[in-house]
Design a protein around this motif. Structure first.
Motif, short mmCIF file in Angstrom:
data_model
loop_
_atom_site.label_atom_id
_atom_site.label_comp_id
_atom_site.label_asym_id
_atom_site.label_seq_id
_atom_site.Cartn_x
_atom_site.Cartn_y
_atom_site.Cartn_z
N ALA A 1 29.29 -23.71 10.22
CA ALA A 1 30.79 -23.53 9.87
C ALA A 1 31.68 -24.44 10.02
CB ALA A 1 31.23 -22.47 10.74
N PRO A 2 31.40 -24.89 8.80
CA PRO A 2 32.41 -26.70 8.82
C PRO A 2 33.96 -26.22 8.32
CG PRO A 2 31.72 -26.21 6.35
CD PRO A 2 31.49 -24.50 7.24
N PRO A 3 34.45 -27.21 9.64
CA PRO A 3 36.07 -27.07 9.91
C PRO A 3 36.79 -26.91 8.45
CG PRO A 3 35.16 -28.30 11.62
CD PRO A 3 34.18 -28.07 10.20
N GLY A 4 36.25 -27.99 7.49
CA GLY A 4 37.23 -27.45 6.40
C GLY A 4 36.22 -27.67 4.96
N PRO A 5 35.58 -26.29 4.43
CA PRO A 5 35.06 -26.11 3.75
C PRO A 5 34.89 -26.87 2.93
CG PRO A 5 36.72 -24.07 3.90
CD PRO A 5 36.62 -25.20 4.83
N CYS A 6 36.29 -27.28 2.22
CA CYS A 6 36.24 -27.86 1.09
C CYS A 6 36.40 -29.13 0.97
CB CYS A 6 37.32 -27.43 0.09
SG CYS A 6 36.89 -26.33 -1.07
N LEU B 1 39.74 -20.40 7.55
CA LEU B 1 40.25 -19.20 9.24
C LEU B 1 38.68 -18.06 8.89
CD1 LEU B 1 43.86 -18.38 6.38
CD2 LEU B 1 43.36 -20.24 8.44
N ARG B 2 39.06 -17.47 9.57
CA ARG B 2 38.24 -16.31 9.58
C ARG B 2 38.16 -15.33 10.30
NH1 ARG B 2 40.20 -19.78 12.90
NH2 ARG B 2 39.23 -19.99 14.95
N GLN B 3 37.19 -14.12 11.13
CA GLN B 3 37.19 -13.30 11.87
C GLN B 3 36.00 -14.25 12.48
OE1 GLN B 3 38.16 -10.43 9.27
NE2 GLN B 3 40.15 -9.43 10.74
N GLU C 1 25.23 -10.59 5.90
CA GLU C 1 26.10 -10.63 7.01
C GLU C 1 25.52 -11.55 8.38
OE1 GLU C 1 23.58 -7.37 9.13
OE2 GLU C 1 24.65 -6.33 8.16
N LYS C 2 24.44 -12.24 8.20
CA LYS C 2 24.40 -13.37 9.07
C LYS C 2 24.54 -14.79 8.81
CE LYS C 2 19.43 -11.22 10.09
NZ LYS C 2 18.32 -11.37 9.98
N GLN C 3 25.65 -14.58 8.09
CA GLN C 3 26.60 -16.20 7.14
C GLN C 3 27.77 -15.35 8.05
OE1 GLN C 3 25.26 -18.98 6.86
NE2 GLN C 3 23.60 -17.45 7.51
N LEU C 4 29.01 -16.60 8.77
CA LEU C 4 30.32 -16.57 8.77
C LEU C 4 30.75 -16.75 8.04
CD1 LEU C 4 32.31 -15.51 11.16
CD2 LEU C 4 32.32 -18.47 11.94
N GLN C 5 31.68 -15.83 7.62
CA GLN C 5 32.76 -16.44 6.59
C GLN C 5 34.06 -17.13 6.48
OE1 GLN C 5 31.16 -15.81 3.10
NE2 GLN C 5 29.72 -15.45 4.69
N LEU C 6 34.27 -18.00 5.69
CA LEU C 6 34.92 -18.71 6.40
C LEU C 6 36.01 -18.59 4.85
CD1 LEU C 6 33.96 -22.18 7.41
CD2 LEU C 6 34.68 -20.04 8.73
N VAL C 7 37.74 -18.76 5.41
CA VAL C 7 38.34 -18.74 4.05
C VAL C 7 39.08 -20.38 4.09
CG1 VAL C 7 40.69 -17.58 3.02
CG2 VAL C 7 39.73 -15.89 4.22
N ASP C 8 38.41 -20.92 2.91
CA ASP C 8 39.56 -22.07 2.90
C ASP C 8 41.13 -21.78 2.62
OD1 ASP C 8 39.68 -24.81 2.51
OD2 ASP C 8 39.90 -23.96 -0.24
N ALA C 9 41.30 -22.51 3.17
CA ALA C 9 43.05 -23.14 3.90
C ALA C 9 43.32 -24.67 3.93
CB ALA C 9 43.95 -22.14 4.24
N THR D 1 38.77 -27.64 16.45
CA THR D 1 37.80 -27.25 17.94
C THR D 1 37.60 -25.50 17.52
OG1 THR D 1 39.15 -28.60 18.76
CG2 THR D 1 38.12 -26.74 20.46
N SER D 2 38.84 -24.51 16.92
CA SER D 2 38.58 -23.29 16.47
C SER D 2 37.22 -22.51 15.36
CB SER D 2 39.65 -22.35 16.14
OG SER D 2 40.95 -22.94 17.20
N THR D 3 37.71 -23.23 14.83
CA THR D 3 36.26 -23.17 13.75
C THR D 3 35.05 -23.12 14.66
OG1 THR D 3 37.74 -23.38 12.01
CG2 THR D 3 35.41 -23.36 11.34
N ALA D 4 35.39 -24.49 15.00
CA ALA D 4 33.70 -25.07 15.56
C ALA D 4 33.58 -23.58 16.49
CB ALA D 4 34.25 -25.79 16.31
#
Length: 548
Positions: free
Chosen positions: A398-403, A535-537, A523-531, A339-342
């Protein structure tokens, strides 16, 4: 100088022999993986075809999804990212891997997520029958009855969150001594991902642990660190799950490795584990106290339905205390992250596109002409077509699970030998230009609404749907999908009904930048950290009260 005796040289000879044998075994294994392995014909980077270490190293960076996207761009729709792993970027591959009739099981990747013996849950069970059984029990938390009960908790927290955001606009206006009157109406900039984390965590706390932890409230609260400890928890365990020595680690875990992990576990991870333990203990005690009350007076949250679950074969209580702890930990991580990532993705792309944000806001405010109290879970809210399209488009980008979610091929497979790990990569799938008409990185919700006059046919929408699985499908699909969608719909609709929102002028928080390297420069793409989770800002936004 005296010569060394033969006896003195003997240990050296043994060490040399062992080193030489080890070298030959390694070279032999690498050669086999590259040229003789059943998957040797599948393209991929040279060292990835030889060893699982490069893929693991990319896991540790949090950018494995971006690296995988690059491999698809280089090698095509099928790549070999480690000696026994094949990933696909093809809509037709998805049902073959994740469908109900797929000849696969969840890989040992999930076994490594088990923190200790006895802490089994629906996520870390890989046996097909056991996993199906556990999911069947877990689904008792997500019936229509439980969803109706949960929607009241969701509304309560969203309303309070909106109130806090509105208060921040008043505080900023009263403290500001410069700028135009219009500018004074806007709140101070906030990192919306961080704020959303607090909202969703409070909702999940209320649903899973019987009380809100009130971390969204202004002021000091020692529990405000918990969302960050969840991130640290996943960053600690996730690389273990992707380890090239995974089978050895799993064999060692019950033989002392679990105890070693507990000794070296970072303080933040221990803090999260202790938080779950104490929260479940308190909720179990609360459940036992309420058990004597009439049904309508009992707290109807997810934990209640877990405790009430019965084995369909025996009729006995389904969950003991250890299982309740394990399932609760799963609910708080999986339920919060999706939910948070979405929500972060939806608001990131909407605030980056004021025209589409205005279009969505108009739909919500005209559909619900009265107060925001009209916005509840139900057909009217679900009937907002543009809202649904914006949510789909935000979750696509911004998929909740990128991998990849790894699956292991079982005996009887036609195309790949048993033990092969297969999967698809949501981050790469969502950027497949062949599926999304050459503008895959563009936020365009209209692509999900059939409109023949503007070139959006029913066939094109069906094609995109076949490539879009934010909650996965088949036996491993997200059991809490309906709850997550209710949270997302209510949060977006009630917030935009009450408040105006904009990207903080000049802010690029959360977006890409040139120094981030290939695949992360926009800069127009939300960057995700795969864990495993994302994770994101960002985005960095401002709110103001809606004009009457």
């Amino acid at each position: 100088m005296a010569y060394l005796s033969r006896e003195a040289l003997q240990p050296f000879h043994w060490a040399l022999a062992v080193a030489l044998l080890s070298f030959l075994l390694i070279v032999g294994k690498l050669t086999y993986n590259l040229y003789l392995h059943p998957l040797s014909h599948i393209p991929g980077p040279f060292w990835c075809r030889a060893s699982g270490i490069p893929s693991w190293l990319h896991t540790r960076t949090g950018k494995r999804h971006i690296w995988e996207l690059r491999q698809f761009e280089r090698y095509g729709s099928r790549i070999r990212v480690s000696p026994d792993s094949v990933l696909f970027r093809d809509p037709a591959a998805y049902p073959e891997i994740y469908g109900m009739k797929s000849n696969v099981r969840r890989s040992h990747f999930y076994t490594a997520l088990k923190r200790a013996k006895g802490e089994d849950n629906a996520l870390n069970s890989i046996d097909v029958a056991e996993h199906a059984y556990r999911r069947k029990l877990l689904q008792t938390c997500f019936t229509e009855k439980s969803l109706r009960a949960a929607s009241g908790f969701i509304v309560k927290h969203v309303d309070r969150w909106n109130e806090i955001l509105a208060m921040s606009t008043e505080e900023e206006s009263s403290s500001s001594s410069s700028g135009t009157e219009k500018e004074k109406e806007w709140s101070a900039p906030i990192d919306l991902s961080e704020s959303i984390d607090t909202l969703v965590f409070d909702i999940m706390g209320d649903l899973a642990f019987g009380r809100s932890f009130d971390i969204k409230e202004p002021g000091d609260n020692p529990l405000k660190v918990i969302p960050h400890t969840i991130a640290q928890y996943m960053k600690f365990y996730y690389p273990l799950c992707r380890s090239p020595f995974l089978h050895l680690l799993i064999w060692l875990k019950p033989r002392g490795l679990d105890q070693l992990f507990q000794m070296i576990t970072p303080p933040a991870v221990r803090q999260y584990n202790e938080f779950v333990y104490s929260s479940v203990t308190n909720r179990i005690n609360q459940y036992r106290e309420q058990k004597e009350k009439p049904g309508l007076e009992q707290r109807q949250d997810m934990f209640h339905f877990l405790c009430e679950a019965r084995d369909p074969d025996t009729g006995w209580v389904a969950y003991d205390e250890n299982n309740l702890r394990a399932e609760s930990s799963l609910l708080i991580v999986a339920g919060s992250d999706t939910t948070s990532t979405a929500l972060s993705g939806i608001f990131f792309y909407l605030t980056g596109d004021p025209q589409r944000l205005a279009k969505l806001t108009a739909e919500i405010r005209t559909t619900f002409r009265g107060s925001a109290d009209e916005i509840v879970h139900g057909p009217k809210l679900q009937g907002c077509r543009y809202l649904a399209a914006c949510i789909d488009e935000g979750m696509r980008l911004a998929p909740p699970g990128p991998c990849d979610l790894p699956r292991e091929v079982l005996k009887g497979g036609i195309y790949y030998p048993p033990g092969t790990i297969v999967g698809t990569v949501p981050w790469a799938d969502s950027r497949n230009e062949a599926v999304y008409d050459g503008d895959a990185t563009v936020f365009r919700p209209e692509r999900w609404i059939v409109d023949e006059a503007n070139g959006v046919t029913a066939e094109s929408v069906v094609r995109r749907r076949a490539n879009f699985h934010p909650f996965t499908t088949g036996p491993g699909n997200c059991v809490g999908k309906n709850l997550a969608m209710a949270e997302i719909l209510i949060t977006v609709a009630r917030t935009l009904h009450r408040l105006d929102i904009r990207r903080a002028p000049g802010s690029t928080l959360g977006g890409g930048s040139p120094e981030m390297g290939w695949g992360a420069t926009d800069e127009k793409q939300l960057q995700l950290v795969d864990a495993y989770i994302a994770l994101r800002q960002g985005p960095e936004v401002q709110f103001r009260k809606r004009a009457s």
